[in-house]
Design an enzyme around this catalytic site. Structure first.
Site, PDB file in Angstrom:
ATOM      1  N   SER A  40      34.143  40.635  52.235  1.00 64.84           N
ATOM      2  CA  SER A  40      33.163  40.394  51.180  1.00 64.84           C
ATOM      3  C   SER A  40      32.688  38.954  51.220  1.00 64.84           C
ATOM      4  O   SER A  40      33.457  38.022  50.969  1.00 64.84           O
ATOM      5  CB  SER A  40      33.765  40.699  49.807  1.00 64.84           C
ATOM      6  N   HIS A  84      30.257  42.981  53.709  1.00 67.49           N
ATOM      7  CA  HIS A  84      30.139  43.548  52.368  1.00 67.49           C
ATOM      8  C   HIS A  84      29.404  42.529  51.488  1.00 67.49           C
ATOM      9  O   HIS A  84      29.812  41.379  51.358  1.00 67.49           O
ATOM     10  CB  HIS A  84      31.531  43.847  51.813  1.00 67.49           C
ATOM     11  N   ASP A 144      27.998  41.722  47.802  1.00 63.81           N
ATOM     12  CA  ASP A 144      28.143  42.061  46.381  1.00 63.81           C
ATOM     13  C   ASP A 144      26.986  41.510  45.563  1.00 63.81           C
ATOM     14  O   ASP A 144      26.823  40.299  45.440  1.00 63.81           O
ATOM     15  CB  ASP A 144      29.455  41.463  45.850  1.00 63.81           C
ATOM     16  N   MET A 183      25.393  41.221  41.902  1.00 62.54           N
ATOM     17  CA  MET A 183      25.749  41.329  40.472  1.00 62.54           C
ATOM     18  C   MET A 183      24.609  40.779  39.619  1.00 62.54           C
ATOM     19  O   MET A 183      24.065  39.723  39.936  1.00 62.54           O
ATOM     20  CB  MET A 183      27.006  40.513  40.190  1.00 62.54           C
ATOM     21  N   HIS A 210      26.678  46.436  47.972  1.00 63.18           N
ATOM     22  CA  HIS A 210      27.310  47.016  46.780  1.00 63.18           C
ATOM     23  C   HIS A 210      26.545  46.515  45.559  1.00 63.18           C
ATOM     24  O   HIS A 210      26.652  45.353  45.179  1.00 63.18           O
ATOM     25  CB  HIS A 210      28.780  46.547  46.770  1.00 63.18           C
ATOM     26  N   MET A 246      25.998  46.100  41.932  1.00 58.72           N
ATOM     27  CA  MET A 246      26.593  46.121  40.584  1.00 58.72           C
ATOM     28  C   MET A 246      25.506  45.703  39.613  1.00 58.72           C
ATOM     29  O   MET A 246      25.552  44.622  39.011  1.00 58.72           O
ATOM     30  CB  MET A 246      27.806  45.178  40.551  1.00 58.72           C
ATOM     31  N   MET A 255      36.511  51.459  43.368  1.00 58.56           N
ATOM     32  CA  MET A 255      36.839  50.107  42.890  1.00 58.56           C
ATOM     33  C   MET A 255      38.319  50.052  42.520  1.00 58.56           C
ATOM     34  O   MET A 255      38.780  50.831  41.677  1.00 58.56           O
ATOM     35  CB  MET A 255      35.985  49.743  41.679  1.00 58.56           C
ATOM     36  N   GLY A 273      35.687  38.303  42.353  1.00 58.67           N
ATOM     37  CA  GLY A 273      36.639  38.369  43.457  1.00 58.67           C
ATOM     38  C   GLY A 273      37.988  37.864  42.978  1.00 58.67           C
ATOM     39  O   GLY A 273      38.120  37.322  41.870  1.00 58.67           O
ATOM     40  N   ASP A 331      37.699  48.778  47.386  1.00 62.36           N
ATOM     41  CA  ASP A 331      37.125  47.455  47.137  1.00 62.36           C
ATOM     42  C   ASP A 331      37.812  46.769  45.967  1.00 62.36           C
ATOM     43  O   ASP A 331      37.695  47.217  44.823  1.00 62.36           O
ATOM     44  CB  ASP A 331      35.616  47.622  46.856  1.00 62.36           C
ATOM     45  N   SER A 364      38.795  37.523  48.911  1.00 65.11           N
ATOM     46  CA  SER A 364      39.633  36.313  48.848  1.00 65.11           C
ATOM     47  C   SER A 364      40.773  36.338  49.858  1.00 65.11           C
ATOM     48  O   SER A 364      41.140  35.294  50.396  1.00 65.11           O
ATOM     49  CB  SER A 364      40.158  36.098  47.430  1.00 65.11           C
TER      50      SER A 364
HETATM   51  C1  DX5 Z   1      34.225  42.869  42.939  1.00 64.03           C
HETATM   52  C2  DX5 Z   1      33.502  43.002  44.268  1.00 64.03           C
HETATM   53  C3  DX5 Z   1      34.431  42.963  45.417  1.00 64.03           C
HETATM   54  C4  DX5 Z   1      35.074  41.622  45.612  1.00 64.03           C
HETATM   55  C5  DX5 Z   1      36.313  41.794  46.436  1.00 64.03           C
HETATM   56  O1  DX5 Z   1      33.321  42.991  41.918  1.00 64.03           O
HETATM   57  O2  DX5 Z   1      32.822  44.236  44.305  1.00 64.03           O
HETATM   58  O3  DX5 Z   1      33.750  43.340  46.608  1.00 64.03           O
HETATM   59  O4  DX5 Z   1      34.210  40.704  46.229  1.00 64.03           O
HETATM   60  O5  DX5 Z   1      36.989  40.582  46.427  1.00 64.03           O
HETATM   61  P1  DX5 Z   1      38.574  40.496  46.491  1.00 64.03           P
HETATM   62  O6  DX5 Z   1      38.975  41.054  47.819  1.00 64.03           O
HETATM   63  O7  DX5 Z   1      38.836  39.022  46.370  1.00 64.03           O
HETATM   64  O8  DX5 Z   1      39.133  41.289  45.347  1.00 64.03           O
HETATM   65 ZN    ZN Z   2      32.116  44.947  46.312  1.00 58.94          ZN
END
Ligand code: DX5
Ligand code: ZN
Length: 218
Positions: free
Chosen positions: A8, A33, A35, A37, A66, A68, A137, A144, A175, A198
């Site tokens: 990610s 990946h 993300d 948001m 992804h 969100m 999820m 993250g 994820d 992370s």
């Molecule tokens: C959370 C994201 C994930 C996130 C994963 O809202 O959709 O993709 O970046 O990060 P880690 O691996 O740090 O949980």
């Molecule tokens: Zn994600």
């Protein structure tokens, strides 16, 4: 079968995005990946089209986007144009999920649906045959670096059963909070794609960490 690994980019160093993407290109990562948001569907804002397009300038690997965001149907074509290869929308964000899935496929992208930790996978019963992927999820989306939710193992089993019973080709992506410890059991339960933010980017050697995840055994 070895899992697909989708680091990610959210956890990368945005001030050095070019070198982070080049690192992922060199690594055994299968997908990037991405993300997105919006501060509405989730209580956080990440980045949008200009950053995605910047990533795309250095990425040859597929972009796993992804979303969100609320009302994702308003932006599907633009995400495709910005370089998305796989587009996942949240079941909780779609009033007309079936239509939105067809909309994604009409752009030529693969169609995924993401489900929050509280959402039963059975809600996908009538669309699972149309899906290329389900993103489970394993944290509440928005950030993250959160702790993995253990109930995910059970959900993978239910989803796997649903996929088999409907003769679906959908991949199972997990994820949130994925690491070297939980990866083997996730794969054992039936996960096909592991997203890791992370755990990859805060490790001393991300290329090696990605290789370790890729070699996680069932
Ligand atoms: C959370 C994201 C994930 C996130 C994963 O809202 O959709 O993709 O970046 O990060 P880690 O691996 O740090 O949980
Ligand atoms: Zn994600």
């Amino acid at each position: 079968m070895r899992p697909l690994i989708a680091p990610s980019v959210l956890a990368s160093d945005f001030a050095n995005l070019q070198s982070e993407v080049e690192m992922l290109e060199k690594s055994q990562a299968d997908w990037l990946h991405i993300d997105i948001m919006d501060g509405r569907f989730v209580p956080n804002i990440s980045f949008g089209f200009p950053v995605m397009e910047a990533i795309k300038r250095y990425a040859t690997k597929p972009m796993d986007v992804h979303l969100m965001i609320v009302e994702p149907e308003l932006y599907i074509e633009r995400f495709r144009t910005a370089g998305a290869d796989i587009i996942s929308v949240h079941v909780e964000a779609c009033n007309h999920l079936h239509r939105t899935i067809q909309q994604i496929k009409a752009t030529g992208a693969k169609a995924g649906v993401a489900v929050n930790p509280h959402t039963p996978v059975l809600l996908l019963e009538d669309v699972i045959a149309d899906l290329d992927m389900v993103c489970l999820m394993s944290v509440n989306p928005g950030f993250g670096g959160q702790k993995f939710i253990e109930n995910t193992y059970r959900k993978i089993e239910s989803l796997k059963n649903l996929i088999i019973s409907r003769n679906s080709q959908a991949l199972i992506e997990v994820d949130g909070g994925v690491n070297e410890q939980n990866a083997p059991l996730l794969l054992d339960k039936g996960a096909d794609v592991l997203v890791a933010g992370s755990f990859v980017f805060s490790s001393a050697d991300p290329i090696q960490t990605i290789a370790d995840l890729k070699n996680s055994s069932k």
